[in-house]
Design a protein around this motif. Structure first.
Motif, PDB file in Angstrom:
ATOM      1  N   ALA A 180      14.495 -79.334 -12.929  1.00 17.08           N
ATOM      2  CA  ALA A 180      14.131 -78.504 -11.776  1.00 17.08           C
ATOM      3  C   ALA A 180      14.872 -77.166 -11.783  1.00 17.08           C
ATOM      4  O   ALA A 180      14.718 -76.370 -10.865  1.00 17.08           O
ATOM      5  N   GLY A 181      15.701 -76.929 -12.822  1.00 18.24           N
ATOM      6  CA  GLY A 181      16.425 -75.672 -12.905  1.00 18.24           C
ATOM      7  C   GLY A 181      17.663 -75.633 -12.029  1.00 18.24           C
ATOM      8  O   GLY A 181      18.047 -74.568 -11.546  1.00 18.24           O
ATOM      9  N   GLU A 182      18.280 -76.790 -11.829  1.00 20.88           N
ATOM     10  CA  GLU A 182      19.494 -76.907 -11.015  1.00 20.88           C
ATOM     11  C   GLU A 182      20.646 -77.385 -11.909  1.00 20.88           C
ATOM     12  O   GLU A 182      21.091 -78.527 -11.799  1.00 20.88           O
ATOM     13  N   PRO A 183      21.160 -76.517 -12.793  1.00 23.14           N
ATOM     14  CA  PRO A 183      22.154 -76.974 -13.763  1.00 23.14           C
ATOM     15  C   PRO A 183      23.471 -77.452 -13.144  1.00 23.14           C
ATOM     16  O   PRO A 183      24.062 -78.418 -13.640  1.00 23.14           O
ATOM     17  N   GLU A 184      23.934 -76.814 -12.075  1.00 25.71           N
ATOM     18  CA  GLU A 184      25.195 -77.252 -11.468  1.00 25.71           C
ATOM     19  C   GLU A 184      25.064 -78.659 -10.900  1.00 25.71           C
ATOM     20  O   GLU A 184      25.955 -79.500 -11.087  1.00 25.71           O
ATOM     21  N   GLN A 185      23.970 -78.918 -10.224  1.00 27.61           N
ATOM     22  CA  GLN A 185      23.745 -80.254  -9.681  1.00 27.61           C
ATOM     23  C   GLN A 185      23.589 -81.264 -10.817  1.00 27.61           C
ATOM     24  O   GLN A 185      24.108 -82.377 -10.738  1.00 27.61           O
ATOM     25  N   ALA A 186      22.892 -80.880 -11.866  1.00 23.72           N
ATOM     26  CA  ALA A 186      22.709 -81.778 -13.018  1.00 23.72           C
ATOM     27  C   ALA A 186      24.050 -82.161 -13.621  1.00 23.72           C
ATOM     28  O   ALA A 186      24.291 -83.338 -13.925  1.00 23.72           O
ATOM     29  N   VAL A 187      24.935 -81.190 -13.774  1.00 21.81           N
ATOM     30  CA  VAL A 187      26.254 -81.476 -14.345  1.00 21.81           C
ATOM     31  C   VAL A 187      27.046 -82.404 -13.434  1.00 21.81           C
ATOM     32  O   VAL A 187      27.672 -83.359 -13.902  1.00 21.81           O
ATOM     33  N   GLU A 188      27.046 -82.150 -12.140  1.00 26.33           N
ATOM     34  CA  GLU A 188      27.782 -83.004 -11.204  1.00 26.33           C
ATOM     35  C   GLU A 188      27.239 -84.432 -11.217  1.00 26.33           C
ATOM     36  O   GLU A 188      28.003 -85.397 -11.244  1.00 26.33           O
ATOM     37  N   LEU A 189      25.931 -84.575 -11.225  1.00 25.57           N
ATOM     38  CA  LEU A 189      25.337 -85.909 -11.256  1.00 25.57           C
ATOM     39  C   LEU A 189      25.638 -86.616 -12.570  1.00 25.57           C
ATOM     40  O   LEU A 189      25.924 -87.817 -12.588  1.00 25.57           O
ATOM     41  N   ALA A 190      25.579 -85.886 -13.673  1.00 23.49           N
ATOM     42  CA  ALA A 190      25.916 -86.477 -14.964  1.00 23.49           C
ATOM     43  C   ALA A 190      27.383 -86.903 -14.986  1.00 23.49           C
ATOM     44  O   ALA A 190      27.723 -87.975 -15.500  1.00 23.49           O
ATOM     45  N   ARG A 191      28.239 -86.087 -14.398  1.00 21.32           N
ATOM     46  CA  ARG A 191      29.666 -86.435 -14.317  1.00 21.32           C
ATOM     47  C   ARG A 191      29.849 -87.738 -13.537  1.00 21.32           C
ATOM     48  O   ARG A 191      30.626 -88.608 -13.920  1.00 21.32           O
ATOM     49  N   ARG A 200      26.508-100.925  -8.447  1.00 18.87           N
ATOM     50  CA  ARG A 200      27.273 -99.937  -9.191  1.00 18.87           C
ATOM     51  C   ARG A 200      26.608 -99.517 -10.506  1.00 18.87           C
ATOM     52  O   ARG A 200      26.450 -98.347 -10.801  1.00 18.87           O
ATOM     53  N   ARG A 201      26.211-100.487 -11.305  1.00 20.69           N
ATOM     54  CA  ARG A 201      25.571-100.186 -12.586  1.00 20.69           C
ATOM     55  C   ARG A 201      24.263 -99.431 -12.363  1.00 20.69           C
ATOM     56  O   ARG A 201      23.965 -98.459 -13.046  1.00 20.69           O
ATOM     57  N   ASP A 202      23.484 -99.894 -11.394  1.00 21.84           N
ATOM     58  CA  ASP A 202      22.226 -99.222 -11.090  1.00 21.84           C
ATOM     59  C   ASP A 202      22.465 -97.776 -10.660  1.00 21.84           C
ATOM     60  O   ASP A 202      21.745 -96.867 -11.079  1.00 21.84           O
ATOM     61  N   VAL A 203      23.475 -97.554  -9.831  1.00 18.00           N
ATOM     62  CA  VAL A 203      23.780 -96.199  -9.370  1.00 18.00           C
ATOM     63  C   VAL A 203      24.112 -95.294 -10.555  1.00 18.00           C
ATOM     64  O   VAL A 203      23.710 -94.133 -10.585  1.00 18.00           O
ATOM     65  N   GLY A 204      24.812 -95.832 -11.535  1.00 22.89           N
ATOM     66  CA  GLY A 204      25.109 -95.038 -12.722  1.00 22.89           C
ATOM     67  C   GLY A 204      23.851 -94.617 -13.463  1.00 22.89           C
ATOM     68  O   GLY A 204      23.686 -93.453 -13.838  1.00 22.89           O
ATOM     69  N   VAL A 205      22.943 -95.562 -13.639  1.00 20.88           N
ATOM     70  CA  VAL A 205      21.668 -95.264 -14.313  1.00 20.88           C
ATOM     71  C   VAL A 205      20.850 -94.287 -13.476  1.00 20.88           C
ATOM     72  O   VAL A 205      20.305 -93.301 -13.993  1.00 20.88           O
ATOM     73  N   TRP A 206      20.769 -94.557 -12.179  1.00 20.05           N
ATOM     74  CA  TRP A 206      19.968 -93.690 -11.306  1.00 20.05           C
ATOM     75  C   TRP A 206      20.544 -92.283 -11.229  1.00 20.05           C
ATOM     76  O   TRP A 206      19.803 -91.301 -11.184  1.00 20.05           O
ATOM     77  N   SER A 207      21.869 -92.169 -11.226  1.00 22.82           N
ATOM     78  CA  SER A 207      22.498 -90.843 -11.206  1.00 22.82           C
ATOM     79  C   SER A 207      22.160 -90.075 -12.479  1.00 22.82           C
ATOM     80  O   SER A 207      21.937 -88.855 -12.431  1.00 22.82           O
ATOM     81  N   ALA A 208      22.120 -90.764 -13.609  1.00 21.66           N
ATOM     82  CA  ALA A 208      21.736 -90.107 -14.860  1.00 21.66           C
ATOM     83  C   ALA A 208      20.281 -89.632 -14.790  1.00 21.66           C
ATOM     84  O   ALA A 208      19.966 -88.512 -15.216  1.00 21.66           O
ATOM     85  N   ARG A 209      19.427 -90.456 -14.245  1.00 23.02           N
ATOM     86  CA  ARG A 209      18.017 -90.053 -14.103  1.00 23.02           C
ATOM     87  C   ARG A 209      17.880 -88.893 -13.121  1.00 23.02           C
ATOM     88  O   ARG A 209      17.079 -87.977 -13.333  1.00 23.02           O
ATOM     89  N   ARG A 210      18.673 -88.936 -12.054  1.00 20.00           N
ATOM     90  CA  ARG A 210      18.648 -87.844 -11.079  1.00 20.00           C
ATOM     91  C   ARG A 210      19.177 -86.566 -11.727  1.00 20.00           C
ATOM     92  O   ARG A 210      18.661 -85.474 -11.454  1.00 20.00           O
ATOM     93  N   ALA A 211      20.192 -86.672 -12.573  1.00 20.03           N
ATOM     94  CA  ALA A 211      20.718 -85.507 -13.282  1.00 20.03           C
ATOM     95  C   ALA A 211      19.639 -84.887 -14.167  1.00 20.03           C
ATOM     96  O   ALA A 211      19.509 -83.663 -14.234  1.00 20.03           O
ATOM     97  N   GLN A 212      18.875 -85.738 -14.822  1.00 24.79           N
ATOM     98  CA  GLN A 212      17.792 -85.247 -15.677  1.00 24.79           C
ATOM     99  C   GLN A 212      16.752 -84.492 -14.835  1.00 24.79           C
ATOM    100  O   GLN A 212      16.276 -83.432 -15.231  1.00 24.79           O
TER     101      GLN A 212
END
Length: 133
Positions: A102-113, A85-97
């Motif tokens: 990559a110019g995908e703001p909607e995906q970035a926001v969802e991943l950050a959320r 769980r904790r790792d997924v949170g960190v990885w999701s933040a990195r994926r959001a970045q």
């Protein structure tokens, strides 16, 4: 110890923008994982699924190749066990970045959320699609 040394060197190479060296070092680390004695070391490289690819995706994000980082994250995150769980949170933040780069703001926001939801909801399972929207 060599797995961790190669992994740390790869992160250093990513700071120097040397993708070839990142890949060489992480490939070398990956080849060594099978020989790690879990009884002696009990290391994260054996407990964390896709350990080397997590490091590669992180380095690729730093190297400025976000689409390649995203490709790796999209393979790693759906396979993460509930115990990560904790790792997924960190990885999701990195994926959001990576998505933002990559110019995908909607995906970035969802991943950050998703990442924030994990951070503020202790003890909840961290499986894909389980975050509040």
């Amino acid at each position: 110890m060599r797995v961790f040394a190669y992994q740390q060197q790869a992160h250093g190479a990513s700071l120097l923008n040397d993708r070839a060296e990142v890949d060489r070092l992480l490939d070398t680390a990956g080849a060594l994982i099978g020989s790690v004695d879990v009884e002696l070391w009990g290391t994260a490289c054996l407990r964390t699924p896709h350990y080397v690819e997590v490091q590669r995706a992180t380095c690729y994000g730093r190297l400025g190749v976000p689409r390649e980082a995203e490709r790796i994250w999209s393979q790693i995150l759906p396979e993460a066990p509930p115990s990560a769980r904790r790792d997924v949170g960190v990885w999701s933040a990195r994926r959001a970045q990576a998505a933002a780069a990559a110019g995908e703001p909607e995906q970035a926001v969802e991943l950050a959320r998703q990442s924030v939801a994990i951070a503020v909801t202790p003890g909840q399972p961290a499986l894909a699609g389980s975050w509040p929207r």
